[in-house]
Design an enzyme around this catalytic site. Structure first.
Site, PDB file in Angstrom:
ATOM      1  N   LYS A 142      -8.016  14.106   4.393  1.00 24.31           N
ATOM      2  CA  LYS A 142      -7.142  12.929   4.389  1.00 24.31           C
ATOM      3  C   LYS A 142      -6.112  13.143   5.486  1.00 24.31           C
ATOM      4  CE  LYS A 142      -6.175  13.978   0.028  1.00 24.31           C
ATOM      5  NZ  LYS A 142      -6.271  12.744  -0.752  1.00 24.31           N
ATOM      6  N   ARG A 143      -5.311  12.110   5.798  1.00 23.08           N
ATOM      7  CA  ARG A 143      -4.231  12.303   6.752  1.00 23.08           C
ATOM      8  C   ARG A 143      -3.329  13.445   6.290  1.00 23.08           C
ATOM      9  NH1 ARG A 143      -3.752   8.481  11.064  1.00 23.08           N
ATOM     10  NH2 ARG A 143      -1.797   9.535  11.529  1.00 23.08           N
TER      11      ARG A 143
ATOM     12  N   LYS B  86       1.119  14.524   0.630  1.00 22.25           N
ATOM     13  CA  LYS B  86      -0.256  14.850   0.236  1.00 22.25           C
ATOM     14  C   LYS B  86      -0.419  16.347  -0.017  1.00 22.25           C
ATOM     15  CE  LYS B  86      -2.168  10.905   2.852  1.00 22.25           C
ATOM     16  NZ  LYS B  86      -2.861  10.054   1.857  1.00 22.25           N
TER      17      LYS B  86
ATOM     18  N   HIS C  57       0.797  -1.230   0.000  1.00 24.30           N
ATOM     19  CA  HIS C  57       0.000   0.000   0.000  1.00 24.30           C
ATOM     20  C   HIS C  57       0.827   1.276   0.000  1.00 24.30           C
ATOM     21  CE1 HIS C  57      -3.979  -1.851   0.731  1.00 24.30           C
ATOM     22  NE2 HIS C  57      -3.276  -2.767   1.370  1.00 24.30           N
TER      23      HIS C  57
ATOM     24  N   THR D 213      -8.461   6.605  -2.171  1.00 21.80           N
ATOM     25  CA  THR D 213      -9.813   6.079  -2.320  1.00 21.80           C
ATOM     26  C   THR D 213     -10.826   7.198  -2.087  1.00 21.80           C
ATOM     27  OG1 THR D 213      -9.564   5.291  -0.039  1.00 21.80           O
ATOM     28  CG2 THR D 213      -9.398   3.645  -1.784  1.00 21.80           C
TER      29      THR D 213
ATOM     30  N   LYS E  41     -14.473   8.432  -4.043  1.00 21.18           N
ATOM     31  CA  LYS E  41     -15.738   8.794  -3.385  1.00 21.18           C
ATOM     32  C   LYS E  41     -16.222  10.155  -3.872  1.00 21.18           C
ATOM     33  CE  LYS E  41     -14.002   6.178   0.515  1.00 21.18           C
ATOM     34  NZ  LYS E  41     -13.178   6.256   1.731  1.00 21.18           N
TER      35      LYS E  41
HETATM   36  C1  26V Z   1       2.349   1.934   8.288  1.00 25.63           C
HETATM   37  C2  26V Z   1       2.381   1.920   9.651  1.00 25.63           C
HETATM   38  C3  26V Z   1       3.660   1.851  10.283  1.00 25.63           C
HETATM   39  C4  26V Z   1       3.598   1.578  11.755  1.00 25.63           C
HETATM   40  C5  26V Z   1       2.517   2.311  12.445  1.00 25.63           C
HETATM   41  C6  26V Z   1       1.171   1.980  11.856  1.00 25.63           C
HETATM   42  C7  26V Z   1       1.206   1.972  10.399  1.00 25.63           C
HETATM   43  C8  26V Z   1       0.024   2.015   9.735  1.00 25.63           C
HETATM   44  C9  26V Z   1      -0.006   2.018   8.368  1.00 25.63           C
HETATM   45  C10 26V Z   1       1.156   1.987   7.647  1.00 25.63           C
HETATM   46  C11 26V Z   1       1.128   2.003   6.162  1.00 25.63           C
HETATM   47  C12 26V Z   1       0.033   2.807   5.652  1.00 25.63           C
HETATM   48  C13 26V Z   1      -0.056   2.672   4.192  1.00 25.63           C
HETATM   49  C14 26V Z   1      -1.337   3.228   3.681  1.00 25.63           C
HETATM   50  O1  26V Z   1      -2.242   3.573   4.414  1.00 25.63           O
HETATM   51  N1  26V Z   1      -1.421   3.316   2.391  1.00 25.63           N
HETATM   52  C15 26V Z   1      -2.603   3.834   1.737  1.00 25.63           C
HETATM   53  O2  26V Z   1      -3.364   2.718   1.292  1.00 25.63           O
HETATM   54  C16 26V Z   1      -4.551   3.113   0.645  1.00 25.63           C
HETATM   55  C17 26V Z   1      -5.324   1.860   0.321  1.00 25.63           C
HETATM   56  O3  26V Z   1      -4.617   1.087  -0.606  1.00 25.63           O
HETATM   57  C18 26V Z   1      -4.211   3.914  -0.591  1.00 25.63           C
HETATM   58  O4  26V Z   1      -5.401   4.334  -1.208  1.00 25.63           O
HETATM   59  C19 26V Z   1      -3.370   5.128  -0.219  1.00 25.63           C
HETATM   60  O5  26V Z   1      -2.941   5.806  -1.385  1.00 25.63           O
HETATM   61  C20 26V Z   1      -2.154   4.692   0.573  1.00 25.63           C
HETATM   62  O6  26V Z   1      -1.449   5.808   1.069  1.00 25.63           O
END
Ligand code: 26V
Length: 786
Positions: free
Chosen positions: A526-527, A532, A347, A634, A638
């Site tokens: 978004k975050r 971003k 992701h 995503t 929407k």
């Molecule tokens: C990494 C970590 C590292 C440790 C702490 C908790 C944590 C939580 C999440 C992540 C990776 C996050 C990656 C992510 O959210 N990617 C997003 O995924 C979406 C669904 O595929 C996509 O639409 C977004 O573009 C993408 O940023």
């Protein structure tokens, strides 16, 4: 459960009243909002779980979606919608003088995720149920979901714990018979693993109800519990805190969601969380498989396991361990089975978000698994002697490499992202395993993201083309001819206007913010992250403000710039961006010269429920990441689906949105992913960009001069210095595209047509389409309905 088997004896309303009495202990006259939503949830739960399983379920291939995050938000309204119980429930509430909408809002958001990755998991589960694909979601029942965000007097982010589970959830049914014991630490030998510590993984099941109530899958979330409830000897000796120590330590594992979606915290607790839910899920999956009476060798024919990013990647060594140490299979056979069963979705390609665990920590917590990682590496090296790619490298376990090596299929989440996976992070592995990487572009469920959140638009569409679109979103194409009809176009514009009026009313009531529905609602939610580029948006806002002040009588298109989103608590730069947006809002909103044509609002505590309010009311969707950095997005889907054209770069799924809605219905700006890489190599690119654009230079000067207060040095220094995300270099084209949007918006009919074409051509972005792709190309799973 198949719909015809659902127990529909007795009316739903009677069931709700019964639950109110027996479970909440109140009469309808005494019931508070909270009592009503709990009673409703319990009655819905009964509906969803009644009935028997079809015989073919025993033979079907079962999908298991392992995810650290499920960002489900509120459940009740979606469940009522899918079960066609909204009218009956409204009538029931009316009869008892309860406010239906207020009852729905009494449900707290289940914020068991950070952002896109977790929300995607929630959409996927709903589509799996809608399509009748037997599936389990596996994750953690966090006691505290994503933190609550507020702003202090200066407009800085403050965080408070979130408490959705404090009073328990009526959706979550504890399954004591399916508890598992999960070990940690200790020692390992060739004979196996001897953990030093253990906790209990206690599952709670949440129903995932598909459209029409045709099928319900299970989301099984684990809570961590101590093996011994408390230490009686220490308690009797008067050491009350000590007596509860083991319990507190065990419960810590499922206490809180990591509020960080970029930087892996090199922390033991997170690795414990990952192993905890992954190991519990695998045991549960194997137990069910064995209960079905299948031979182990047929595991990949009956079970598919999807790793949602690398967070459950420890599934690879754990599954091999369960098959060898605990079931006596030979290592090579076990690895072959694991490889055919596991699949991995990537992701993000952001280097700081790629998980790697220090081998010291990994070995201390999971000694046997570290051995098995080495054996997986050795087997891979034997098969590919010429190339050196190993999961254990540079003193760490590289979870992306491990996932890739141990997976049957590896997928990206948009076409561009998948190509970049092949060219960059996974180039070596892709060369060794051509064909393993494939694309499945993300999608969103039209039930929540249209039918439920935008009832006016849903009604208008159904009036024009029938209601088949809800389960077959491609049918939205049938709207195109209607857009030529002036009456329909006027109705479409009216829907957007009414949604904006609603949003404005809510903003005034909840946030004390005035919003004029005559303005263009320009939304970025978004975050908060540098890639971003919320700071590109706010810089353009500053430049626009200055331009309006220079020519107050100009023909400006009135705009409301709306922001929402949380920053990771430790991400200092992102928090500075939030502070800047709030500070700009204060100055700009108070300016009598500009306030009729430019307003800025940052709504605190953005979450799923807020998205459901904002998206139907948005005119313009801001998707402005540095090309190559947003894996898919995503939210972008929407917005398009709800009739807000995109202001965007050629990044992630924006590329595919533009292809489908048509280039003329998309406000494109900025460098491509290739151009970004080249531009970054130009010495002093940011300084050059600032020098070349007087508006940008003036906007940055205003920030530097303290026009919005102090504390923004890091932003200013970055935009004129390293500017890794190329905010300055993309500014000029962003400004141009924004003025183009102004021009189109000024023409009501032209804008409505563009919005309508976005709706009519967004059917492909249904998560039903995505899940069909996973079923066919990754899982080899079939619908129970076929
Ligand atoms: C990494 C970590 C590292 C440790 C702490 C908790 C944590 C939580 C999440 C992540 C990776 C996050 C990656 C992510 O959210 N990617 C997003 O995924 C979406 C669904 O595929 C996509 O639409 C977004 O573009 C993408 O940023």
């Amino acid at each position: 459960m198949a719909r015809d088997l659902v127990n529909t004896n007795g009316s739903f309303s009677t069931e709700v009243e019964r639950h109110l009495q027996t479970r909440q202990g109140v009469s309808p006259g005494e019931a508070r909002l909270d009592d009503w939503w709990r009673a409703l949830a319990l009655a819905v739960r009964d509906r969803a779980t009644a009935g028997a399983s079809p015989a073919r379920l025993a033979e079907a291939k079962e999908v298991n979606y392992l995810s650290m995050e499920f960002l489900i938000g509120r459940v009740l309204e979606d469940a009522l919608t899918n079960l066609h119980l909204t009218d009956e429930t409204r009538a029931l509430m009316d009869r008892h003088g309860a406010d239906y909408d207020a009852v729905l809002r009494a449900e707290p958001d289940a914020a068991l995720g950070n952002g896109g990755l977790g929300r995607l998991a929630a959409c996927f589960l709903e589509s799996l149920s809608t399509l009748g694909c037997p599936a389990y979601g596996y994750g953690i029942l966090y006691e505290h979901g994503l933190f609550k965000q507020s702003f202090d007097e200066d407009g800085r982010q403050a965080e408070a714990p979130e408490t959705w589970l404090t009073d328990g959830s009526p959706w979550a049914l504890r399954r004591m018979a399916r508890r598992q014991t999960i070990g940690f630490g200790g020692t390992a030998s060739d004979a196996g693993w001897y953990p030093a510590d253990a906790v209990i993984a206690e599952p709670s099941d949440l129903p995932v109800i598909g459209w029409d109530g045709a099928w319900t899958n299970t989301l099984r979330l684990f809570s961590a519990r101590p093996v011994q409830p408390f230490d009686l000897a220490r308690f009797n000796a008067g050491d009350y805190a000590g007596a509860a120590e083991e319990e507190a330590l065990a419960r810590t594992i499922s206490r809180v969601l990591y509020p960080d979606d970029t930087t892996p915290e090199g922390q033991e607790l997170r690795l414990k969380q990952e192993f905890f839910f992954t190991a519990a899920a695998l045991r549960d999956i194997l137990a069910r498989f064995e209960e079905r009476g299948h031979a182990l060798a047929t595991l990949p024919d009956k079970v598919a396991i999807q790793l949602n990013d690398t967070h459950p990647a420890v599934a690879a060594p754990e599954l091999v361990r369960l098959l060898t140490d605990e079931r006596g299979m030979a290592f090579d056979d076990a690895l072959a089975l694991a490889q055919k069963t596991l699949n991995y979705t990537n992701h993000t390609l952001l280097p700081e978000a790629l998980e790697r665990w220090d081998e010291g920590l990994f070995g201390r917590l999971l000694p046997r698994h570290l051995d098995i990682v080495d054996r997986i590496d050795a087997a891979h090296a034997r098969a590919h002697p010429k190339r050196k790619v190993a999961a254990r490298a540079d003193g760490a376990v590289q979870m992306g490499v491990l996932s890739f090596i141990a997976a049957n299929r590896v997928n990206g989440v948009s076409a561009l992202h998948t190509e970049l996976m092949k060219e960059t992070v996974f180039a070596d592995l892709n060369a060794l395993h051509p064909g393993r990487i494939l694309n499945q572009t993300n999608g969103v469920t039209p039930r929540r993201w249209m039918q439920t959140c935008n009832p006016r638009l849903a009604g208008l569409i159904t009036g024009a083309i029938g209601d088949g679109w809800v389960a077959d979103l491609d049918q939205l194409q049938g709207l195109e001819p209607h857009l030529e009809d002036a009456g329909f176009a006027e109705a479409l514009a009216g829907v957007k206007r009414a949604n904006k009026v609603d949003l404005a009313g809510w903003m005034a009531a909840e946030h004390g913010v005035k919003a004029d529905p005559a303005m263009m609602f320009d939304v970025q939610i978004k975050r908060i992250h540098e890639y971003k580029r919320q700071h590109l948006n706010i810089l353009e806002t500053i430049a626009l403000w200055q331009a309006i002040k220079d020519a107050p009588n100009g023909d400006w298109t009135p705009r409301l710039k709306l922001f929402g989103g949380k920053a990771a608590p430790g991400y200092v730069f992102a928090k500075e961006i939030i502070h800047l947006i709030n500070s700009v809002a204060k100055v700009v909103n108070a300016d009598p010269v500009t306030r009729d044509v430019l307003q800025v609002a940052y709504l605190p505590n953005y979450n799923v429920s807020m998205a459901e309010r904002l998206i139907p009311a948005a005119d313009l969707s801001e998707q402005i990441s540095t090309a190559g950095k947003e894996a898919s997005g995503t939210g972008n889907m929407k917005f398009a689906l709800n009739g807000a054209p995109t202001m965007g770069t050629l990044d992630g799924a924006n590329v595919e949105i533009r292809e489908r809605v048509g280039a003329e219905n998309f406000f494109l700006f900025g460098m491509t992913a290739d151009e970004v890489v080249r531009r970054r190599a130009v010495a002093g690119h940011a300084a050059k960009a600032v020098k070349a654009d007087a508006r940008l230079a003036a906007a940055i000067r205003a920030v530097r001069a303290g026009m919005f207060g102090a504390g923004f040095d890091a932003i200013v220094d970055n935009l004129t210095g390293p500017d890794y995300f190329l905010v300055s270099s993309d500014f000029t084209d962003y400004w141009r595209a924004q003025r183009e949007a102004d021009r189109v918006y000024a023409d009501d009919a032209g804008w409505t047509r563009m919005a309508g074409l976005n709706i009519a051509r967004s059917g492909w972005f249904s998560s039903d389409r995505t899940i069909r792709g996973y079923m066919a190309d990754i899982w080899g799973a079939e619908s129970l309905f076929d």
